[in-house]
Design a protein around this motif. Structure first.
Motif, short mmCIF file in Angstrom:
data_model
loop_
_atom_site.label_atom_id
_atom_site.label_comp_id
_atom_site.label_asym_id
_atom_site.label_seq_id
_atom_site.Cartn_x
_atom_site.Cartn_y
_atom_site.Cartn_z
N ASP A 1 0.83 -1.21 0.00
CA ASP A 1 0.00 0.00 0.00
C ASP A 1 0.86 1.26 0.00
O ASP A 1 0.62 2.22 0.74
N ILE A 2 1.89 1.25 -0.83
CA ILE A 2 2.75 2.41 -1.03
C ILE A 2 2.45 2.98 -2.41
O ILE A 2 2.30 2.23 -3.37
N GLN A 3 2.36 4.29 -2.51
CA GLN A 3 2.02 4.91 -3.78
C GLN A 3 3.25 5.57 -4.41
O GLN A 3 4.21 5.91 -3.72
N LEU A 4 3.19 5.73 -5.71
CA LEU A 4 4.28 6.36 -6.45
C LEU A 4 3.91 7.79 -6.84
O LEU A 4 2.81 8.04 -7.32
N LEU A 5 4.83 8.70 -6.60
CA LEU A 5 4.75 10.05 -7.15
C LEU A 5 5.84 10.13 -8.22
O LEU A 5 6.98 9.76 -7.96
N THR A 6 5.49 10.58 -9.40
CA THR A 6 6.43 10.49 -10.51
C THR A 6 6.88 11.85 -11.00
O THR A 6 6.14 12.82 -11.01
N TYR A 7 8.15 11.89 -11.40
CA TYR A 7 8.70 13.09 -12.03
C TYR A 7 9.34 12.69 -13.36
O TYR A 7 9.48 11.49 -13.66
N GLY A 8 9.70 13.68 -14.16
CA GLY A 8 10.26 13.38 -15.47
C GLY A 8 9.24 12.84 -16.44
O GLY A 8 9.60 12.36 -17.53
N THR A 9 7.97 12.90 -16.09
CA THR A 9 6.91 12.30 -16.90
C THR A 9 6.77 12.98 -18.26
O THR A 9 6.36 12.35 -19.24
N LEU A 10 7.14 14.26 -18.33
CA LEU A 10 7.11 14.99 -19.59
C LEU A 10 8.51 15.21 -20.15
O LEU A 10 8.70 15.99 -21.08
N ALA A 11 9.49 14.52 -19.55
CA ALA A 11 10.88 14.60 -20.01
C ALA A 11 11.36 16.04 -20.14
O ALA A 11 11.98 16.42 -21.13
N GLY A 12 11.05 16.83 -19.12
CA GLY A 12 11.51 18.22 -19.11
C GLY A 12 10.90 19.09 -20.19
O GLY A 12 11.41 20.17 -20.48
N GLY A 13 9.79 18.62 -20.79
CA GLY A 13 9.14 19.37 -21.86
C GLY A 13 9.42 18.81 -23.25
O GLY A 13 8.82 19.26 -24.24
N LEU A 14 10.29 17.81 -23.32
CA LEU A 14 10.60 17.21 -24.62
C LEU A 14 9.41 16.42 -25.18
O LEU A 14 9.25 16.33 -26.40
N LEU A 15 8.58 15.89 -24.28
CA LEU A 15 7.38 15.18 -24.73
C LEU A 15 6.27 16.20 -24.98
O LEU A 15 5.32 16.35 -24.22
N SER A 16 6.41 16.91 -26.09
CA SER A 16 5.45 17.96 -26.44
C SER A 16 5.53 18.25 -27.94
O SER A 16 6.48 17.84 -28.62
N GLU A 17 4.54 18.99 -28.42
CA GLU A 17 4.49 19.37 -29.83
C GLU A 17 5.70 20.22 -30.23
O GLU A 17 6.08 20.26 -31.41
N ARG A 18 6.28 20.90 -29.28
CA ARG A 18 7.41 21.80 -29.57
C ARG A 18 8.56 21.06 -30.24
O ARG A 18 9.31 21.64 -31.03
N TYR A 19 8.71 19.77 -29.96
CA TYR A 19 9.84 19.01 -30.51
C TYR A 19 9.42 18.04 -31.61
O TYR A 19 10.27 17.33 -32.15
N LEU A 20 8.15 18.02 -31.94
CA LEU A 20 7.67 17.15 -33.01
C LEU A 20 8.21 17.62 -34.36
O LEU A 20 8.04 18.78 -34.75
N GLY A 21 8.89 16.71 -35.06
CA GLY A 21 9.43 17.04 -36.37
C GLY A 21 10.64 17.95 -36.34
O GLY A 21 11.05 18.48 -37.38
N LYS A 22 11.27 18.10 -35.18
CA LYS A 22 12.41 19.00 -35.05
C LYS A 22 13.73 18.22 -35.12
O LYS A 22 13.80 17.04 -34.77
N ALA A 23 14.77 18.92 -35.55
CA ALA A 23 16.10 18.33 -35.57
C ALA A 23 16.57 18.08 -34.14
O ALA A 23 16.12 18.74 -33.19
N GLU A 24 17.46 17.13 -33.99
CA GLU A 24 17.94 16.75 -32.66
C GLU A 24 18.67 17.91 -31.99
O GLU A 24 19.64 18.45 -32.54
N PRO A 25 18.25 18.31 -30.80
CA PRO A 25 18.96 19.35 -30.07
C PRO A 25 20.23 18.78 -29.44
O PRO A 25 20.19 17.73 -28.80
N THR A 26 21.34 19.48 -29.62
CA THR A 26 22.61 18.96 -29.11
C THR A 26 23.41 20.00 -28.33
O THR A 26 24.23 19.63 -27.49
N SER A 27 23.16 21.26 -28.58
CA SER A 27 23.98 22.30 -27.95
C SER A 27 23.38 22.76 -26.63
O SER A 27 22.20 22.55 -26.34
#
Length: 342
Positions: A198-224
């Protein structure tokens, strides 16, 4: 105020299923305007997102919470719980863990947060070879009985240590771990142990810092560093590299975008809902850039936890089909939290 779904932890504390994360005010995401950050918290409260997650090592996070808390026109009573929930973390350096040390740390957080007791203390330990984490947890449990803590929890503990702690009779409410579409290590072993105790999980990183969003859809790989200009973006880009690389990640975004369009929602909504619906997950922490104009995601967070958003069996089959092509992060990194110890 929206009717935000809530969940009750072991000690009775009710928290929102979407928590406002305050790592973003630590300084690792750019400068923080303290007064503006305090002022910005009101919009989250007004929206019904009343649960904030912070830590003693997140720069001014506890002080920002405390300044806002002191401004609330709320008087304690038996039938009116506080409209604000503050979950903090204690992240001590290795050293003696007698009761005096533990109590001093709690008193420091209470003073910063301007509270008489702590809603929830999530304990982190850097080195398992130093078993004084068991001493610290024993004292934390005693202080919980004394009323200083309502919920005793963990952050970034692995499954083996979680079982060890519970087998010693220490009652743990939750474990905060990294959990997302690209990092599903909690499902490997942690989930089953949490459900059995009966222990529950609180999760972080679920949106990968914002990478899991339309902003990065179809974009070149960010490296810098210019492109990966926050601690979150840099951290989770490395997770993506290990998980399967930018090419597979782009395929995932295409799949998520297709699912999102079917529900008239965002990629972030789908990514969050997927994790919210996992067994043992109580809530997802979404980082808040408090005081940064235009950085609020309140409306999107509300949609993510709305009962109206239900992923279908076909949605899940489509997403899981793509995920099966990724690498196994359990074998690459280890169990939950091992990335902080290897």
């Amino acid at each position: 105020m929206a009717q935000v779904p809530k969940v009750r932890l072991t000690g009775g504390l009710e928290i929102c299923r979407i928590l406002n994360g305050m790592w973003q005010v630590s300084g690792a995401h750019g400068p923080v305007d303290h007064p503006k950050a305090v002022q910005a918290m009101q919009a989250y409260i007004d929206a019904g997102l009343t649960t904030f997650d912070m830590a003693d090592i997140y720069g001014p996070a506890e002080e920002i919470f405390g300044h806002f808390n002191s401004q609330l026109k709320w008087k304690p009573s038996c039938d009116a719980p506080s409209p604000l929930q503050g979950l903090t973390k204690w992240v001590p350096r290795p050293g003696p863990m007698d009761r005096k040390v533990v109590e001093k740390a709690l008193q420091r957080s209470m003073a910063r947060m301007q509270v008489d007791s702590l809603d929830c203390v999530q304990f982190h330990w850097w080195d398992y070879s130093d078993n004084r984490y068991l001493h610290a947890l024993g004292h934390l449990s005693d202080l919980q009985q004394d009323g200083l803590i309502r919920e005793l929890a963990l952050t970034n503990f692995d499954t083996q240590r979680l079982e060890e702690i519970t087998n010693r009779g220490i009652r743990i409410s939750s474990n905060q771990v990294q959990y997302s579409l690209i990092d599903q290590r909690p499902a490997a072993k942690m989930e089953a142990v949490c459900l059995s105790h009966d222990i529950q999980l609180l999760t972080y990183g679920t949106l990968a810092g914002g990478l899991l969003s339309e902003r990065y859809l179809g974009k070149a790989e960010p490296t810098s560093r210019v492109e990966l200009n926050t601690a979150s973006l840099s951290k989770y880009k490395k997770v993506i590299d290990g998980w399967g690389g930018w090419g597979l990640f782009q395929e995932l975004l295409v799949v998520l975008d297709s699912v999102a369009q079917g529900h008239s929602c965002s990629i972030a909504n789908v990514a969050t809902r997927y994790i919210l619906d996992r067994p043992a997950v109580a809530g997802v922490i979404v980082g808040c850039r408090l005081g940064i104009a235009g950085a609020e995601h309140i409306k999107d967070s509300l949609h993510s936890c709305s009962p109206e958003l239900e992923l279908t069996a076909q949605d899940l089959r489509t997403i899981d089909g793509l995920l099966q092509r990724s690498r196994d992060l359990m074998s690459l990194i280890g169990d939950c939290g091992d990335e902080y110890r290897n």
